[in-house]
Design an enzyme around this catalytic site. Sequence first.
Site, PDB file in Angstrom:
ATOM      1  N   LYS A  71       0.824  -1.214   0.000  1.00 33.07           N
ATOM      2  CA  LYS A  71       0.000   0.000   0.000  1.00 33.07           C
ATOM      3  C   LYS A  71       0.856   1.261   0.000  1.00 33.07           C
ATOM      4  CE  LYS A  71      -2.347  -0.842   3.775  1.00 33.07           C
ATOM      5  NZ  LYS A  71      -3.295  -0.786   4.908  1.00 33.07           N
ATOM      6  N   LYS A  72       1.931   1.254   0.822  1.00 34.58           N
ATOM      7  CA  LYS A  72       2.635   2.514   1.091  1.00 34.58           C
ATOM      8  C   LYS A  72       4.096   2.531   0.660  1.00 34.58           C
ATOM      9  CE  LYS A  72      -0.605   3.378   4.818  1.00 34.58           C
ATOM     10  NZ  LYS A  72      -0.892   3.470   6.225  1.00 34.58           N
TER      11      LYS A  72
HETATM   12  N1  C2G Z   1      -7.409   7.425  11.016  1.00 33.88           N
HETATM   13  C1  C2G Z   1      -8.168   8.476  11.498  1.00 33.88           C
HETATM   14  N2  C2G Z   1      -7.563   9.669  11.799  1.00 33.88           N
HETATM   15  C2  C2G Z   1      -6.224   9.830  11.624  1.00 33.88           C
HETATM   16  C3  C2G Z   1      -5.440   8.756  11.166  1.00 33.88           C
HETATM   17  C4  C2G Z   1      -6.066   7.547  10.855  1.00 33.88           C
HETATM   18  O1  C2G Z   1      -9.400   8.378  11.654  1.00 33.88           O
HETATM   19  N3  C2G Z   1      -5.692  11.021  11.911  1.00 33.88           N
HETATM   20  C5  C2G Z   1      -8.073   6.158  10.689  1.00 33.88           C
HETATM   21  C6  C2G Z   1      -7.980   5.795   9.199  1.00 33.88           C
HETATM   22  O2  C2G Z   1      -8.924   6.521   8.448  1.00 33.88           O
HETATM   23  C7  C2G Z   1      -8.257   4.305   9.233  1.00 33.88           C
HETATM   24  C8  C2G Z   1      -7.657   3.885  10.594  1.00 33.88           C
HETATM   25  O3  C2G Z   1      -7.486   5.086  11.364  1.00 33.88           O
HETATM   26  O4  C2G Z   1      -9.649   4.041   9.214  1.00 33.88           O
HETATM   27  C9  C2G Z   1      -6.323   3.202  10.432  1.00 33.88           C
HETATM   28  O5  C2G Z   1      -5.476   4.066   9.713  1.00 33.88           O
HETATM   29  P1  C2G Z   1      -4.156   3.506   9.025  1.00 33.88           P
HETATM   30  O6  C2G Z   1      -3.375   2.753  10.027  1.00 33.88           O
HETATM   31  O7  C2G Z   1      -3.506   4.608   8.271  1.00 33.88           O
HETATM   32  O8  C2G Z   1      -4.774   2.431   8.053  1.00 33.88           O
HETATM   33  P2  C2G Z   1      -4.435   2.196   6.543  1.00 33.88           P
HETATM   34  O9  C2G Z   1      -2.974   1.910   6.394  1.00 33.88           O
HETATM   35  O10 C2G Z   1      -5.056   3.270   5.736  1.00 33.88           O
HETATM   36  O11 C2G Z   1      -5.134   0.794   6.286  1.00 33.88           O
HETATM   37  O12 C2G Z   1      -8.196  -2.238   4.407  1.00 33.88           O
HETATM   38  C10 C2G Z   1      -7.921  -0.906   4.660  1.00 33.88           C
HETATM   39  C11 C2G Z   1      -6.642  -0.657   5.236  1.00 33.88           C
HETATM   40  O13 C2G Z   1      -5.819  -1.698   5.484  1.00 33.88           O
HETATM   41  C12 C2G Z   1      -6.432   0.659   5.861  1.00 33.88           C
END
Ligand code: C2G
Length: 130
Positions: free
Chosen positions: A44-45
Site C-alpha cells: 500500500k505505502k
Molecule cells: N485514522 C483516522 N484519523 C487519523 C489517522 C487515521 O481516523 N488522523 C483512521 C484511518 O482513516 C483508518 C484507521 O485510522 O480508518 C487506520 O489508519 P491507518 O493505520 O492509516 O490504516 P491504513 O494503512 O489506511 O489501512 O483495508 C484498509 C486498510 O488496510 C487501511
Amino acid sequence: MKRIITFGTFDVFHIGHINILKRAKEYGDYLIVGVSSDELNFKKKGRYPIYKEKDRVEIISSLIFVDEVFIEDSLELKKKYILEHNADLLIMGDDWQGRFDWVSDICDVIYLPRTPSISTTEIIEIVKAI
Ligand code: C2G
C-alpha cells in the site's frame, strides 16, 4: 447483536487510531479489527511499518473496546473477511471514502471523519527532523 468490522495498519499507534476505533464501537456491540500485515502495508505505502504486525496486533488486542483482531493480508479479500466474521457494518476513516462501497451488497459501509492534524507519516517526518 450488531457486529462492526474495521481495518487499518495502526502503525505508531496514536490518538487518531483511538478515536476511530472508539467511535466504530459506538455503532454496535462487538468490534472486529483487521490489522494490515507488514507485507500489505509495503504494497500500500511502499515501506514497512515501524512496528511489526505481531506488536500492532498486541496493541490493538489490548484495547477495552476491541473484541477481536485478525491479520488483513489483502485489500481485495474484504468480502471474505466480512463473511468469515459475520460483520453487519464496515467502518473506515474518510481517507478511504467510497473505496469499499463494492462490499455494500453484503454489509453496510460508512466512513467517519478522520482526526485532523495527526498521522503516522507526519509523526515519522517530525521525528526524522529532530
Ligand atoms: N485514522 C483516522 N484519523 C487519523 C489517522 C487515521 O481516523 N488522523 C483512521 C484511518 O482513516 C483508518 C484507521 O485510522 O480508518 C487506520 O489508519 P491507518 O493505520 O492509516 O490504516 P491504513 O494503512 O489506511 O489501512 O483495508 C484498509 C486498510 O488496510 C487501511
